[in-house]
Write a protein that holds these residues in place. Structure first.
Motif, short mmCIF file in Angstrom:
data_model
loop_
_atom_site.label_atom_id
_atom_site.label_comp_id
_atom_site.label_asym_id
_atom_site.label_seq_id
_atom_site.Cartn_x
_atom_site.Cartn_y
_atom_site.Cartn_z
N ASP A 171 0.84 -1.19 0.00
CA ASP A 171 0.00 0.00 0.00
C ASP A 171 0.88 1.25 0.00
O ASP A 171 2.07 1.17 0.28
N VAL A 172 0.27 2.37 -0.35
CA VAL A 172 1.04 3.60 -0.58
C VAL A 172 1.88 4.03 0.62
O VAL A 172 3.04 4.39 0.47
N GLN A 173 1.30 3.96 1.83
CA GLN A 173 2.06 4.41 3.00
C GLN A 173 3.26 3.52 3.24
O GLN A 173 4.36 4.01 3.50
N THR A 174 3.03 2.21 3.13
CA THR A 174 4.14 1.27 3.35
C THR A 174 5.22 1.52 2.31
O THR A 174 6.41 1.52 2.61
N ARG A 175 4.79 1.74 1.08
CA ARG A 175 5.74 2.03 0.01
C ARG A 175 6.61 3.22 0.34
O ARG A 175 7.83 3.17 0.16
N ASP A 176 5.99 4.29 0.84
CA ASP A 176 6.76 5.49 1.19
C ASP A 176 7.82 5.17 2.22
O ASP A 176 8.96 5.62 2.11
N PHE A 177 7.44 4.38 3.22
CA PHE A 177 8.42 3.98 4.24
C PHE A 177 9.55 3.18 3.62
O PHE A 177 10.72 3.40 3.91
N MET A 178 9.16 2.24 2.76
CA MET A 178 10.16 1.35 2.16
C MET A 178 11.14 2.13 1.29
O MET A 178 12.33 1.86 1.27
N VAL A 179 10.59 3.11 0.57
CA VAL A 179 11.44 3.94 -0.29
C VAL A 179 12.46 4.67 0.58
O VAL A 179 13.66 4.69 0.28
N ARG A 180 11.99 5.23 1.68
CA ARG A 180 12.91 5.95 2.58
C ARG A 180 13.97 5.01 3.17
O ARG A 180 15.13 5.34 3.25
N ASP A 181 13.50 3.82 3.54
CA ASP A 181 14.43 2.81 4.09
C ASP A 181 15.48 2.41 3.09
O ASP A 181 16.67 2.34 3.40
N LEU A 182 15.02 2.15 1.88
CA LEU A 182 15.96 1.69 0.85
C LEU A 182 16.98 2.78 0.56
O LEU A 182 18.17 2.51 0.37
#
Ligand code: ATP
Ligand code: MG
Length: 261
Positions: A171-182
């Motif tokens: 989902d979009v929120q999780t994606r945003d977190f993952m992008v920041r993490d990566l």
């Protein structure tokens, strides 16, 4: 420039032949691309334009019909530990805990159990999985499972990581977190990454370079260097201008595709 080339594609053409229907599909027509050491390259383009096919060739799962794909100057003949992969469908072992999913690759490489556990912990911490070491995949959210998949790949210390829509199912929120993490993980490791996505946002947040593939059979439509400082914010006018440009390029391709049928 040629001294630190990691991946190079020269005159790559890929034709898939379907025996059953006796039809051929030209997935890639003539691709030349160089990816340099430490670069974060995002591939983006319309569905079916050959992004995954190209990534699979870099991984050594597929081979060009014509031309050559090489890693550090050597033609790729199959998968190798120097090239890690993270694909959208996280293949975790349900009967293994987070820690033991991450140590798996190391165990296969013959790293001693204790050493493997120590190395795994480093990636568990870096990917934000601390506290979940002993959980099983079924107890994790989609985002966390994908973190495990990323940690598992990185724990094997590949020189380059190939990622095919790794956040596509989130989902979009999780994606945003993952992008920041990566982003953070990449900052700390400086690995060469080729990352395929449909998301203009992911491309802008992550890339050093965005390679826009044209509609099938693919050719490179644009190769855009992104040197805005990180972390990037969506409200930044430069980011917004690039976003508009990418959306335009992609819309243009989709139009061509539908006219061509
Ligand atoms: N194993 C295969 N056999 C036959 N055709 C294939 C095979 N793999 C890919 N193709 C075809 O090659 C073309 C490119 O496919 P590919 O999966 O590389 O596209 P893509 O850019 O990754 O698309 P998407 O964005 O939808 O993931 C498509 O027309 C696809 O149907
Ligand atoms: Mg694909």
């Amino acid at each position: 420039m040629s001294t630190n080339v990691k991946f190079s594609a020269n005159g790559v053409r890929k034709i898939f032949h379907d025996e059953r229907t006796n039809r051929s599909v030209e997935a890639i027509s003539n691709l030349d691309l160089e990816v340099h050491d430490g670069e974060f390259v995002v591939l983006i383009g319309p569905s079916g334009c050959g992004k995954s096919t190209f990534l699979y060739m870099c991984a050594g799962f597929e081979f060009p019909t014509e031309g050559d794909v090489a890693f550090e100057g050597k033609t790729i003949k199959g998968p190798g530990p120097e090239r890690g992969i993270v694909f959208q469908d996280f293949v975790l072992y349900p009967w293994r805990t987070v820690r033991r999913n991450i140590t798996l690759g190391l165990e296969l490489k013959g790293v001693a159990k204790q050493e493997a556990a120590k190395r795994a912990q480093h990636w568990i911490d870096l990917t934000g999985l601390s506290g979940f070491e002993d959980s099983y995949p079924r107890q994790l959210s989609g985002g966390m499972k994908q973190r495990v998949a990323i940690a598992r790949t990185l724990a094997c210390e590949p020189e380059a990581v190939l990622m095919d829509e790794p956040f596509g199912a989130l989902d979009v929120q999780t994606r945003d977190f993952m992008v920041r993490d990566l982003q953070r993980v990449w900052d700390e490791t400086g690995k060469t990454i080729i990352f395929v996505t449909h998301s203009v946002e992911e491309a802008i947040m992550l890339a050093d370079r965005i390679v826009v593939f044209g509609a099938r059979p693919s050719r490179i439509k644009d190769d855009i260097r992104v040197d805005f400082p990180r972390p990037r914010t969506e409200s930044d006018p430069e980011v917004q201008a690039l976003r508009a440009k990418l959306i335009d390029l992609l819309a243009d391709e989709t139009r061509h595709e539908s006219i061509a049928g």
